[in-house]
Scaffold this active site. Structure first.
Site: not given
Ligand SMILES: CC(C)(COP(=O)(O)OP(=O)(O)OC[C@H]1O[C@@H](n2cnc3c(N)ncnc32)[C@H](O)[C@@H]1OP(=O)(O)O)[C@@H](O)C(=O)NCCC(=O)NCCS
Length: 152
Positions: A107, A119
Site C-alpha cells: 500500500e 514501484y
Molecule cells: C520512496 C523512497 C524510498 C525512494 O528512495 P530513493 O533512494 O530516493 O529512490 P531511488 O534513488 O532509488 O529512486 C529510484 C527511482 O524512483 C523514482 N523516484 C524516487 N524519488 C522520486 C521523487 N522524489 N520524485 C519522482 N520520482 C522519484 C524515480 O523514478 C527514481 O529513478 P531516477 O532517480 O533514476 O529518476 C524515498 O523517497 C523515501 O524514503 N520516501 C519517504 C518514505 C516513503 O514514502 N516510503 C515508501 C512508502 S510506500
C-alpha cells in the site's frame, strides 16, 4: 556513494526507528521494529549502510504464503535520489523469491508520487484503492501488485 545492503539487527533498531520518524507522518513505534526483527518469523528486514556505518535506508517485508508484502521502506532524506531505494527494494524482492513468494503487494499513499514511480519501475501495477486508509489526513492508499516476482 558506496553502501551495502544487509539484514537488520536488534542493534540497528533505534536508528531505523529514527529514520522511520523522519520519513513518515504516521511512523511505527520503536517496539514494532524490535518485534519485526526478533519475533516475527514472517518478517524479512534489511538496512542500507554506508562505508562509515551510517544506516541510510531500511525495508521490512512479510512473507504471507505466496505473497511478499512490502510493509515499510524508507531512505534517509539526505540520501535520496542516489539509487538506495531501488537497491534495497531489489534485495527485498529477491529475498522474497528465495523465501518462496510468487507476487508482491503493498500500500502506498495516493499522493506519494516518488514511491509510486519507484514501484512502477519494478513493474508494480495499481490494482486497487483503500479509501481513507491513512488515519492522519484521511488519504487513500493505492494498492500495488507485482505479479511476476521472479522477473526481478
Ligand atoms: C520512496 C523512497 C524510498 C525512494 O528512495 P530513493 O533512494 O530516493 O529512490 P531511488 O534513488 O532509488 O529512486 C529510484 C527511482 O524512483 C523514482 N523516484 C524516487 N524519488 C522520486 C521523487 N522524489 N520524485 C519522482 N520520482 C522519484 C524515480 O523514478 C527514481 O529513478 P531516477 O532517480 O533514476 O529518476 C524515498 O523517497 C523515501 O524514503 N520516501 C519517504 C518514505 C516513503 O514514502 N516510503 C515508501 C512508502 S510506500
Amino acid at each position: 556513494m558506496k553502501f551495502i545492503i544487509r539484514r537488520m539487527t536488534v542493534e540497528d533498531v533505534p536508528v531505523v526507528a529514527q529514520l522511520d520518524r523522519m520519513s513518515f507522518s504516521l511512523s511505527w513505534p520503536e517496539h514494532t521494529f524490535y518485534y519485526e526483527v526478533k519475533d516475527n518469523t514472517a518478517a524479512r528486514c534489511f538496512v542500507a549502510e554506508t562505508e562509515d556505518k551510517q544506516i541510510v535506508g531500511m525495508v521490512v517485508s512479510w512473507v504471507i504464503l505466496d505473497e511478499l508484502h512490502i510493509a515499510t521502506l524508507a531512505v534517509h532524506p539526505d540520501y535520496r535520489r542516489q539509487g538506495i531505494g531501488r537497491r534495497i527494494l531489489t534485495e527485498a524482492l529477491q529475498d522474497g523469491v528465495q523465501a518462496g513468494t510468487r507476487y508482491a503487494l503493498l500500500e502506498v499513499r495516493a499522493g506519494n508520487e516518488a514511491a509510486q514511480n519507484l514501484y512502477r519501475e519494478f513493474g508494480f501495477k495499481t490494482v486497487g484503492l483503500r479509501s481513507k486508509y491513512y488515519k492522519d489526513n484521511g488519504e487513500d492508499a493505492v494498492l500495488m501488485n507485482l505479479d511476476d516476482l521472479e522477473s526481478i
